[in-house]
Design an enzyme around this catalytic site. Sequence first.
Site, mmCIF file in Angstrom:
data_model
loop_
_atom_site.group_PDB
_atom_site.id
_atom_site.type_symbol
_atom_site.label_atom_id
_atom_site.label_comp_id
_atom_site.label_asym_id
_atom_site.label_seq_id
_atom_site.Cartn_x
_atom_site.Cartn_y
_atom_site.Cartn_z
ATOM 1 C CB SER A 79 -0.911 -0.007 1.236
ATOM 2 O OG SER A 79 -1.756 -1.129 1.226
ATOM 3 C CE LYS A 154 -4.592 -1.561 0.913
ATOM 4 N NZ LYS A 154 -5.297 -2.739 1.437
ATOM 5 C CE LYS A 222 1.630 1.745 4.165
ATOM 6 N NZ LYS A 222 2.259 0.634 3.433
#
Length: 287
Positions: A79, A154, A222
């Site tokens: 990601s 994503k 994150k």
Amino acid sequence: MALNLLKKCDYPIMGYDIFTEKRSIFIGNGGKSPDHVEEIYENSDIIFLCLPSNDLVKNSIEEIINRGKKGTIIVDLSSTSPTVIREMYDKTKQVGISLVDSPVSGGEPGAIAGTLVLMCGGDKQTFDEVSPLLHFMGTSVSYMGRSGCGSIAKLANNMIAGCYLGAMSEGLAFAVKAGLDPETLFYAIKDGYAGSPIFEVKAPKIMSRNFEASARIAVHQKDLKNAVKLAEEMDVQIPMSKMVLDYMNEMEDLGKDSEDHCAIVKIYEKNMGVLVKKQEMNVLYRK
């Protein structure tokens, strides 16, 4: 994901992990694991990356640029920030290496079962070349557009999932505060509009107080940081995602960011003075 490639793919596959026990599992299933990752960079035609931070992805791609062969394809399953992906896409292009961003969704269960959802960005021709391999890891493989588009998909996915986790945690804590048994509530609403695969998996984890991570707060955190950064670049507001990120940051401050991302319920519990937990069963035995 690596094991599913080994089981379903006819190509020889090398794999590397910094943890020797992971490499042993890979070798035990028929894979080859060199002592140094550079051997993979120098000898592979297609290189899959799945790493926990933007810096690690960037550094690994730079190593491949320096050591890899012209014509190599890099598929980043991490990601990763769309900004980083697009920067590295330009750098790989200059040396005749291709980069596809292909982050995944489905968590550890999906990775094990080979049922992940993959969202891909990059050159369409390169995507078409690696798509059969991606289908060994997932049941849904979608081409989203130019470089970085998979990473943006994503981010959107994890923004929605994060807000859902927040709403679920808030609703469960609210119900307990109002006097409801959370397990009874779970069975009452799981098949209605509030139900989802996240609810089916994460609510029982919360109620059993099992916060062993299948998806760590730190990793989801994150992604939300990347989303906030991109939102700032686009000059738009994402207040719901920002609130969930603040709660994840609070969990990090408490030293709990290695717990499962559903553990953000602890912040809601603290704020409401409750515990979302299965009720203990008291059994009375009489002769």
